[in-house]
Design an enzyme around this catalytic site. Structure first.
Site, PDB file in Angstrom:
ATOM      1  N   ASN A 106       0.854  -1.191   0.000  1.00 49.51           N
ATOM      2  CA  ASN A 106       0.000   0.000   0.000  1.00 49.51           C
ATOM      3  C   ASN A 106       0.888   1.239   0.000  1.00 49.51           C
ATOM      4  OD1 ASN A 106      -2.554   1.453   0.268  1.00 49.51           O
ATOM      5  ND2 ASN A 106      -1.883   1.948   2.336  1.00 49.51           N
ATOM      6  N   HIS A 108       0.736   5.255   1.271  1.00 44.50           N
ATOM      7  CA  HIS A 108      -0.011   6.103   2.206  1.00 44.50           C
ATOM      8  C   HIS A 108       0.599   7.499   2.193  1.00 44.50           C
ATOM      9  CE1 HIS A 108      -2.493   7.098   5.645  1.00 44.50           C
ATOM     10  NE2 HIS A 108      -1.427   7.595   6.243  1.00 44.50           N
ATOM     11  N   SER A 135       4.618   7.069   2.049  1.00 45.00           N
ATOM     12  CA  SER A 135       5.280   5.836   2.458  1.00 45.00           C
ATOM     13  C   SER A 135       4.658   4.656   1.721  1.00 45.00           C
ATOM     14  CB  SER A 135       5.115   5.600   3.964  1.00 45.00           C
ATOM     15  OG  SER A 135       5.553   6.702   4.727  1.00 45.00           O
ATOM     16  N   ASP A 144      -2.497   0.931   8.330  1.00 45.59           N
ATOM     17  CA  ASP A 144      -1.280   1.698   8.014  1.00 45.59           C
ATOM     18  C   ASP A 144      -0.141   1.428   8.996  1.00 45.59           C
ATOM     19  OD1 ASP A 144      -2.659   2.915   5.888  1.00 45.59           O
ATOM     20  OD2 ASP A 144      -3.411   4.506   7.187  1.00 45.59           O
TER      21      ASP A 144
END
Length: 223
Positions: A106, A108, A135, A144
């Site tokens: 992912n 973020h 990030s 996260d």
């Protein structure tokens, strides 16, 4: 090579488009096996041909687990090497995460561990931070909170608003994700015991994106 990518997206698909462009120009040695969305009207789906699209309205399922199971089965059927969240706005449940753990990424828009969740640009400004960034991390069930692979940083300028900060950060987000995906697609990236592993060796702090879009050298010892 580990270049089969499944993309999860909920919105307009700007990160997806950056990935498609990099594949097309040969700067990313990978291929997209499918684009998956919880929103059948997501603009991201229109960026790929019909056979590559999968979507379902999450609200039509009796619970989150039911949707996640259907999504996981659809993704797994295409045997991706990596599952890439690119503007995917639903929290993935633990069974989904565990099914793809170690190959689920992912991006973020904050310098994690700062500002998990939403409104990251506004929160960085409200805190008076001197810099902001993005990030790329491995996904774990906690929001996260996965191990950070790499970050891109930008200065916060006088007069910045959440909108101007987001606008300036977006191209750096694209460059950061592509840099990490190049490592992943080349078989150079893994996760082991909560550490990022690059070329078979654990690294102990996030890689940093330089001004040319390349990742800076990796520290070899823990700080």
């Amino acid at each position: 090579m580990s270049g089969r990518l499944a993309i999860l997206a909920s919105g307009r698909g700007s990160n997806l488009q950056a990935i498609l462009d990099a594949i097309a120009d040969g700067s990313l040695g990978a291929g997209i096996v499918g684009v998956f969305s919880d929103r059948p009207d997501a603009a991201a789906l229109q960026r790929v041909a019909g056979p590559l699209r999968w979507s379902a309205d999450a609200k039509s399922f009796p619970d989150r687990a039911g949707f996640d199971a259907a999504l996981a089965d659809a993704v797994d059927a295409l045997r991706p090497d990596w599952v890439v969240c690119a503007g995917y706005m639903r929290i993935l449940g633990a069974p989904f995460v565990e099914r793809f753990r170690g190959r689920l990424l992912n991006i973020h828009p904050s310098l994690l561990p700062k500002y998990r969740g939403l409104r990251t640009h506004a929160r960085a400004l409200a805190a008076g931070d001197a810099e902001h960034g993005a990030s790329v991390h491995f996904v774990v069930p906690e929001l996260d909170a996965g191990t950070v692979i790499a970050q891109a940083r930008i200065p916060i300028e006088p007069g910045d608003t959440p909108e101007s900060l987001a606008h300036r950060l977006l191209p750096r987000e694209h460059a950061l994700y592509l840099a990490v995906l190049r490592l992943a697609a080349a078989g150079r990236l893994a996760e082991r015991d909560g550490h990022v592993v690059l070329d078979g060796q654990p690294i102990f702090s996030p890689l940093l994106l330089d001004s040319t879009g390349k990742l800076l050298p990796v520290p070899t010892e823990p700080k």
